[in-house]
Design a protein around this motif. Sequence first.
Motif, PDB file in Angstrom:
ATOM      1  N   LEU A   1       0.830  -1.210   0.000  1.00  0.00           N
ATOM      2  CA  LEU A   1       0.000   0.000   0.000  1.00  0.00           C
ATOM      3  C   LEU A   1       0.864   1.259   0.000  1.00  0.00           C
ATOM      4  CD1 LEU A   1      -2.869  -1.004   2.467  1.00  0.00           C
ATOM      5  CD2 LEU A   1      -2.860  -1.077  -0.029  1.00  0.00           C
ATOM      6  N   ALA A   2       1.957   1.226   0.766  1.00  0.00           N
ATOM      7  CA  ALA A   2       2.858   2.385   0.790  1.00  0.00           C
ATOM      8  C   ALA A   2       3.486   2.616  -0.580  1.00  0.00           C
ATOM      9  CB  ALA A   2       3.942   2.167   1.844  1.00  0.00           C
ATOM     10  N   ARG A   3       3.698   1.546  -1.340  1.00  0.00           N
ATOM     11  CA  ARG A   3       4.319   1.653  -2.666  1.00  0.00           C
ATOM     12  C   ARG A   3       3.318   2.163  -3.715  1.00  0.00           C
ATOM     13  NH1 ARG A   3       5.526  -3.429  -3.238  1.00  0.00           N
ATOM     14  NH2 ARG A   3       7.449  -3.212  -2.039  1.00  0.00           N
ATOM     15  N   TRP A   4       2.060   1.690  -3.620  1.00  0.00           N
ATOM     16  CA  TRP A   4       1.121   1.960  -4.702  1.00  0.00           C
ATOM     17  C   TRP A   4       0.112   3.076  -4.419  1.00  0.00           C
ATOM     18  CZ3 TRP A   4       1.935   0.360  -9.420  1.00  0.00           C
ATOM     19  CH2 TRP A   4       2.750  -0.755  -9.622  1.00  0.00           C
ATOM     20  N   ARG A   5      -0.174   3.360  -3.160  1.00  0.00           N
ATOM     21  CA  ARG A   5      -1.166   4.405  -2.875  1.00  0.00           C
ATOM     22  C   ARG A   5      -0.772   5.759  -3.477  1.00  0.00           C
ATOM     23  NH1 ARG A   5      -5.235   4.632   0.959  1.00  0.00           N
ATOM     24  NH2 ARG A   5      -4.376   2.847   2.098  1.00  0.00           N
ATOM     25  N   PRO A   6       0.490   6.210  -3.330  1.00  0.00           N
ATOM     26  CA  PRO A   6       0.848   7.507  -3.935  1.00  0.00           C
ATOM     27  C   PRO A   6       0.673   7.514  -5.458  1.00  0.00           C
ATOM     28  CG  PRO A   6       2.509   6.828  -2.340  1.00  0.00           C
ATOM     29  CD  PRO A   6       1.616   5.651  -2.543  1.00  0.00           C
ATOM     30  N   LEU A   7       0.970   6.394  -6.108  1.00  0.00           N
ATOM     31  CA  LEU A   7       0.814   6.326  -7.559  1.00  0.00           C
ATOM     32  C   LEU A   7      -0.659   6.374  -7.952  1.00  0.00           C
ATOM     33  CD1 LEU A   7       3.492   3.584  -8.357  1.00  0.00           C
ATOM     34  CD2 LEU A   7       3.684   6.053  -8.741  1.00  0.00           C
ATOM     35  N   LEU A   8      -1.512   5.691  -7.183  1.00  0.00           N
ATOM     36  CA  LEU A   8      -2.939   5.734  -7.474  1.00  0.00           C
ATOM     37  C   LEU A   8      -3.515   7.127  -7.226  1.00  0.00           C
ATOM     38  CD1 LEU A   8      -4.079   2.283  -6.020  1.00  0.00           C
ATOM     39  CD2 LEU A   8      -4.090   2.970  -8.416  1.00  0.00           C
ATOM     40  N   ASN A   9      -3.077   7.759  -6.148  1.00  0.00           N
ATOM     41  CA  ASN A   9      -3.536   9.125  -5.879  1.00  0.00           C
ATOM     42  C   ASN A   9      -3.112  10.078  -6.987  1.00  0.00           C
ATOM     43  OD1 ASN A   9      -4.774   8.384  -3.481  1.00  0.00           O
ATOM     44  ND2 ASN A   9      -2.985   8.872  -2.221  1.00  0.00           N
ATOM     45  N   ALA A  10      -1.885   9.885  -7.503  1.00  0.00           N
ATOM     46  CA  ALA A  10      -1.419  10.718  -8.608  1.00  0.00           C
ATOM     47  C   ALA A  10      -2.274  10.480  -9.854  1.00  0.00           C
ATOM     48  CB  ALA A  10       0.050  10.423  -8.908  1.00  0.00           C
ATOM     49  N   ALA A  11      -2.648   9.226 -10.100  1.00  0.00           N
ATOM     50  CA  ALA A  11      -3.491   8.918 -11.254  1.00  0.00           C
ATOM     51  C   ALA A  11      -4.859   9.574 -11.133  1.00  0.00           C
ATOM     52  CB  ALA A  11      -3.636   7.407 -11.400  1.00  0.00           C
TER      53      ALA A  11
ATOM     54  N   GLU B   1     -14.120  11.266 -14.650  1.00  0.00           N
ATOM     55  CA  GLU B   1     -12.755  11.176 -15.169  1.00  0.00           C
ATOM     56  C   GLU B   1     -11.799  10.509 -14.181  1.00  0.00           C
ATOM     57  OE1 GLU B   1     -11.412  14.965 -16.434  1.00  0.00           O
ATOM     58  OE2 GLU B   1     -12.943  15.206 -17.985  1.00  0.00           O
ATOM     59  N   ALA B   2     -11.988  10.746 -12.896  1.00  0.00           N
ATOM     60  CA  ALA B   2     -11.092  10.147 -11.900  1.00  0.00           C
ATOM     61  C   ALA B   2     -11.208   8.627 -11.930  1.00  0.00           C
ATOM     62  CB  ALA B   2     -11.407  10.682 -10.513  1.00  0.00           C
ATOM     63  N   GLY B   3     -12.443   8.109 -12.029  1.00  0.00           N
ATOM     64  CA  GLY B   3     -12.627   6.672 -12.099  1.00  0.00           C
ATOM     65  C   GLY B   3     -12.033   6.087 -13.365  1.00  0.00           C
ATOM     66  N   GLU B   4     -12.179   6.790 -14.486  1.00  0.00           N
ATOM     67  CA  GLU B   4     -11.610   6.304 -15.736  1.00  0.00           C
ATOM     68  C   GLU B   4     -10.087   6.338 -15.697  1.00  0.00           C
ATOM     69  OE1 GLU B   4     -11.188   4.427 -19.028  1.00  0.00           O
ATOM     70  OE2 GLU B   4     -13.149   4.723 -18.075  1.00  0.00           O
ATOM     71  N   ALA B   5      -9.514   7.303 -14.984  1.00  0.00           N
ATOM     72  CA  ALA B   5      -8.054   7.352 -14.840  1.00  0.00           C
ATOM     73  C   ALA B   5      -7.546   6.117 -14.094  1.00  0.00           C
ATOM     74  CB  ALA B   5      -7.649   8.624 -14.099  1.00  0.00           C
ATOM     75  N   LEU B   6      -8.283   5.699 -13.064  1.00  0.00           N
ATOM     76  CA  LEU B   6      -7.899   4.476 -12.359  1.00  0.00           C
ATOM     77  C   LEU B   6      -8.069   3.251 -13.257  1.00  0.00           C
ATOM     78  CD1 LEU B   6      -9.221   4.800  -8.691  1.00  0.00           C
ATOM     79  CD2 LEU B   6      -6.908   5.095  -9.558  1.00  0.00           C
ATOM     80  N   ASN B   7      -9.095   3.264 -14.099  1.00  0.00           N
ATOM     81  CA  ASN B   7      -9.272   2.153 -15.042  1.00  0.00           C
ATOM     82  C   ASN B   7      -8.073   2.031 -15.983  1.00  0.00           C
ATOM     83  OD1 ASN B   7     -11.727   1.487 -13.968  1.00  0.00           O
ATOM     84  ND2 ASN B   7     -12.941   2.449 -15.580  1.00  0.00           N
ATOM     85  N   GLU B   8      -7.633   3.162 -16.516  1.00  0.00           N
ATOM     86  CA  GLU B   8      -6.489   3.151 -17.427  1.00  0.00           C
ATOM     87  C   GLU B   8      -5.234   2.680 -16.702  1.00  0.00           C
ATOM     88  OE1 GLU B   8      -4.235   3.322 -20.735  1.00  0.00           O
ATOM     89  OE2 GLU B   8      -6.427   3.406 -20.551  1.00  0.00           O
ATOM     90  N   PHE B   9      -5.073   3.095 -15.457  1.00  0.00           N
ATOM     91  CA  PHE B   9      -3.945   2.667 -14.635  1.00  0.00           C
ATOM     92  C   PHE B   9      -3.941   1.140 -14.504  1.00  0.00           C
ATOM     93  CE2 PHE B   9      -1.379   2.018 -10.913  1.00  0.00           C
ATOM     94  CZ  PHE B   9      -0.525   3.113 -10.824  1.00  0.00           C
ATOM     95  N   ALA B  10      -5.118   0.560 -14.209  1.00  0.00           N
ATOM     96  CA  ALA B  10      -5.213  -0.889 -14.044  1.00  0.00           C
ATOM     97  C   ALA B  10      -4.939  -1.618 -15.357  1.00  0.00           C
ATOM     98  CB  ALA B  10      -6.603  -1.255 -13.520  1.00  0.00           C
ATOM     99  N   ARG B  11      -5.430  -1.083 -16.453  1.00  0.00           N
ATOM    100  CA  ARG B  11      -5.185  -1.731 -17.750  1.00  0.00           C
ATOM    101  C   ARG B  11      -3.696  -1.709 -18.103  1.00  0.00           C
ATOM    102  NH1 ARG B  11      -9.704   1.652 -19.247  1.00  0.00           N
ATOM    103  NH2 ARG B  11     -11.648   0.454 -19.147  1.00  0.00           N
ATOM    104  N   ARG B  12      -3.017  -0.631 -17.777  1.00  0.00           N
ATOM    105  CA  ARG B  12      -1.574  -0.562 -18.052  1.00  0.00           C
ATOM    106  C   ARG B  12      -0.810  -1.645 -17.308  1.00  0.00           C
ATOM    107  NH1 ARG B  12       0.296   5.438 -16.904  1.00  0.00           N
ATOM    108  NH2 ARG B  12       2.328   4.486 -17.401  1.00  0.00           N
ATOM    109  N   LEU B  13      -1.328  -2.044 -16.158  1.00  0.00           N
ATOM    110  CA  LEU B  13      -0.684  -3.106 -15.375  1.00  0.00           C
ATOM    111  C   LEU B  13      -1.177  -4.501 -15.777  1.00  0.00           C
ATOM    112  CD1 LEU B  13      -0.805  -1.452 -11.838  1.00  0.00           C
ATOM    113  CD2 LEU B  13       1.247  -1.849 -13.217  1.00  0.00           C
ATOM    114  N   GLY B  14      -2.110  -4.573 -16.729  1.00  0.00           N
ATOM    115  CA  GLY B  14      -2.635  -5.860 -17.164  1.00  0.00           C
ATOM    116  C   GLY B  14      -3.596  -6.501 -16.183  1.00  0.00           C
ATOM    117  N   LEU B  15      -4.207  -5.680 -15.322  1.00  0.00           N
ATOM    118  CA  LEU B  15      -5.070  -6.246 -14.293  1.00  0.00           C
ATOM    119  C   LEU B  15      -6.415  -6.689 -14.840  1.00  0.00           C
ATOM    120  CD1 LEU B  15      -4.269  -3.919 -11.277  1.00  0.00           C
ATOM    121  CD2 LEU B  15      -3.553  -6.266 -11.660  1.00  0.00           C
ATOM    122  N   ASP B  16      -6.784  -6.226 -16.026  1.00  0.00           N
ATOM    123  CA  ASP B  16      -8.027  -6.731 -16.612  1.00  0.00           C
ATOM    124  C   ASP B  16      -7.892  -8.225 -16.915  1.00  0.00           C
ATOM    125  OD1 ASP B  16      -6.078  -6.012 -18.431  1.00  0.00           O
ATOM    126  OD2 ASP B  16      -7.491  -5.492 -20.021  1.00  0.00           O
ATOM    127  N   GLU B  17      -6.733  -8.626 -17.444  1.00  0.00           N
ATOM    128  CA  GLU B  17      -6.503 -10.048 -17.703  1.00  0.00           C
ATOM    129  C   GLU B  17      -6.434 -10.840 -16.398  1.00  0.00           C
ATOM    130  OE1 GLU B  17      -3.137 -10.635 -20.190  1.00  0.00           O
ATOM    131  OE2 GLU B  17      -3.827  -9.256 -21.744  1.00  0.00           O
TER     132      GLU B  17
END
Length: 351
Positions: free
Chosen positions: A51-61, A95-111
């Motif tokens: 959480l410490a590693r990823w929360r700042p990145l998600l907040n930035a997204a 837009e904020a929710g869609e930004a998180l969606n794009e973030f997840a897709r970049r990590l391949g989390l949809d698969e």
Amino acid sequence: MPASSTFSDPFIAAAVWTGLAALALTLLLSLQIIGMRMTLSRRQRAEARALARWRPLLNAAIVGDAPATLPPLLRADRLPFLRLWVHLQGSLRGEAGEALNEFARRLGLDEDARTMLARGRRAARLLGALVLGHLRDRRAWPELLRLADQADNTLSLTALWALVRIDPEAAAEYLAPMFVEREDWALSHVAGILQQASGPAAAVLARLLPGLDEAKLPRALRIAEALRITLPHKVLRTALASAAVPVVIAALRSVLTPDTIDQVRALLAHEEWQVRVQAARALGRVGERADADRLVALLGDPEWWVRYRAAQALLELPSLRRADIEALCASLTDRFAADMLAQVMAENRPA
């Protein structure tokens, strides 16, 4: 006494061995508890690091400042990350929710989520359905349909929620008939799921209602009520004229416009007191000033709930002011009617 003679007594020997066995089991249980606590502690520390590693990145997204290059998502970080991601999605829109969606897709989390949905354990499938619903992943549609038909209510309702998120119109065509049939699903859950597809659901329900038998009609009407759907006048008139009391009660609860007001007024004199209760409530929503006399007459009803709802309806009539109600209360000669109206006025007096 010699030890050998002590252990030669079978009762004493049994007690000693039983005590030793209990001591050994206690030690084993203690070791197991210590091991479980250590495992839990390690897991909590690993989750905190993730959480410490990823929360700042998600907040930035969320604020539109996601980095151009993302670090790899370690296998140990995947579940903590997904739980955090779903939690954040639950409080975001647009837009904020869609930004998180794009973030997840970049990590391949949809698969990853589709794999969890198809082959994971129950908790993983629940999480996968939530992720895919937020992602509006159309490729997950067939697997979600399969899960929606499961006997596990939590899993099936989560899959249905995801279907509505992905395609509200297609989901309404599939879900509305299912929700009418599945009486084991709470109406509050059904309404919460269909809320995002209320328009398509209204069209489907309007088409279904004329063909439903009287056993299914009350639930369908209650779903329409929960979604605040204005039903076609013809459908509502037919339901209000039904000989089945549960149908009439459900139809009265769905009255939102004055188009059926004549039938509502007639039902104030119904022989069943539950119908009179709902007729009074409906008249409070859609009635006119002239309906005050009809509601005053109900203040003398032998059933307490009818009198109570009639008093509430009088206060809800849009054409009556507070001063009019107070004057009406003062003019009542029936003590029980006056007491009931005074009680409801006191309950609704501004603090």
